[in-house]
Design a protein around this motif. Structure first.
Motif, mmCIF file in Angstrom:
data_model
loop_
_atom_site.group_PDB
_atom_site.id
_atom_site.type_symbol
_atom_site.label_atom_id
_atom_site.label_comp_id
_atom_site.label_asym_id
_atom_site.label_seq_id
_atom_site.Cartn_x
_atom_site.Cartn_y
_atom_site.Cartn_z
ATOM 1 N N UNK A 1 48.537 88.194 83.585
ATOM 2 C CA UNK A 1 47.426 87.941 82.682
ATOM 3 C C UNK A 1 47.972 87.382 81.371
ATOM 4 N N UNK A 2 47.146 86.736 80.582
ATOM 5 C CA UNK A 2 47.634 86.172 79.319
ATOM 6 C C UNK A 2 48.214 87.245 78.406
ATOM 7 N N UNK A 3 49.184 86.840 77.611
ATOM 8 C CA UNK A 3 49.744 87.735 76.605
ATOM 9 C C UNK A 3 48.821 87.710 75.384
ATOM 10 N N UNK A 4 48.448 88.885 74.904
ATOM 11 C CA UNK A 4 47.545 89.009 73.767
ATOM 12 C C UNK A 4 48.366 89.064 72.480
ATOM 13 N N UNK A 5 48.212 88.064 71.621
ATOM 14 C CA UNK A 5 48.983 87.991 70.388
ATOM 15 C C UNK A 5 48.263 88.576 69.183
ATOM 16 N N UNK A 6 46.952 88.645 69.233
ATOM 17 C CA UNK A 6 46.228 89.122 68.050
ATOM 18 C C UNK A 6 44.793 89.377 68.438
ATOM 19 N N UNK A 7 44.250 90.515 68.054
ATOM 20 C CA UNK A 7 42.809 90.746 68.127
ATOM 21 C C UNK A 7 42.364 91.356 66.805
ATOM 22 N N UNK A 8 41.236 90.887 66.304
ATOM 23 C CA UNK A 8 40.695 91.380 65.040
ATOM 24 C C UNK A 8 39.186 91.220 65.067
ATOM 25 N N UNK A 9 38.494 92.070 64.330
ATOM 26 C CA UNK A 9 37.037 92.008 64.313
ATOM 27 C C UNK A 9 36.505 92.543 62.976
ATOM 28 N N UNK A 10 35.201 92.455 62.826
ATOM 29 C CA UNK A 10 34.516 92.828 61.582
ATOM 30 C C UNK A 10 35.019 92.028 60.384
ATOM 31 N N UNK A 11 35.456 90.795 60.650
ATOM 32 C CA UNK A 11 35.708 89.856 59.571
ATOM 33 C C UNK A 11 34.332 89.512 58.992
ATOM 34 N N UNK A 12 34.105 89.692 57.680
ATOM 35 C CA UNK A 12 32.755 89.500 57.123
ATOM 36 C C UNK A 12 32.177 88.125 57.430
ATOM 37 N N UNK A 13 30.877 88.075 57.602
ATOM 38 C CA UNK A 13 30.194 86.844 57.978
ATOM 39 C C UNK A 13 30.241 85.751 56.935
ATOM 40 N N UNK A 14 30.546 86.105 55.685
ATOM 41 C CA UNK A 14 30.636 85.079 54.645
ATOM 42 C C UNK A 14 32.072 84.603 54.417
#
Length: 217
Positions: free
Chosen positions: A112-125
């Motif tokens: 499967x692909x190697x995961x280098x970065x996951x991030x979330x809740x970056x503000x919508x603005x």
């Protein structure tokens, strides 16, 4: 939606240490279960294809001051160099309440692909991330952003580290605009993030960068 390119998108194993001298590579171990990801051939799209839950979702234009689309990622942004996360910019998506980011290498010699970065809740603005972002679960810049577990079992960005002589690898920076924030903790891995995002995508886009390590280090 039209795609900007055909493809999209640890490990401290003894073999990797022996071949590369130090540090994990992208072919050793994954923090994501093998049965959690679909079968794929090298270079095949992964996250965007699986998460495109809204037909005709607007496209986000994702760019980086560090490299051009399909260009070579600088050494300083790789795990062979300083392992700094690259700077990213993108066009604002109407209706976005937050953004999530998934970076994968489907060319890694693994199931499967190697995961280098996951991030979330970056503000919508927010429409950019600086270079060399803190690897903390909550880096504080931008406020509210959360980083999860990458394929090396670490938090935040893990830069390109393809096996020496394995050729050019493609790194898919996949950005998703969401209709709200996600209620998942910073210990989340890719599958947890993808499950939380399903049905909440209002726009999406990607930037592909490349990297090659020609000689063992």
């Amino acid at each position: 939606m039209p795609r900007p390119c055909q493809p999209l998108t640890a490990c401290f194993a003894a073999l990797a240490l022996g071949l590369l001298g130090c540090g994990p590579d992208e072919g050793a171990h994954s923090s994501t279960r093998k049965d959690a990801m679909p079968e794929h051939s090298s270079g095949e799209s992964i996250a965007i294809l699986r998460l495109d839950a809204r037909p005709n979702a607007p496209a986000i234009r994702v760019t980086s001051p560090a490299f051009s689309p399909d260009g070579m990622i600088p050494l300083r942004n790789s795990a062979y160099g300083d392992n700094w996360s690259p700077p990213l910019t993108w066009t604002a998506a109407p209706g976005a309440q937050s953004y999530a980011l998934i970076v994968e290498d489907p060319d890694a010699p693994r199931a499967e692909p190697f995961v280098h970065w996951i991030a979330w809740n970056i503000p919508g603005d927010v429409t950019s991330l600086p270079e060399n972002l803190s690897k903390a679960e909550k880096p504080g810049q931008p406020a509210g952003m959360i980083q999860g577990v990458n394929g090396a079992g670490e938090t935040g960005w893990f830069g390109p580290r393809p096996p020496a002589g394995h050729g050019v690898h493609r790194y898919h920076f996949q950005l998703f605009a969401l209709d709200g924030k996600l209620d998942i903790g910073p210990d989340a891995e890719l599958q947890t993030l993808m499950n939380a995002m399903k049905g909440r995508i209002v726009a999406e886009g990607e930037l592909v960068g490349r990297f090659e390590q020609k000689r063992p280090q």
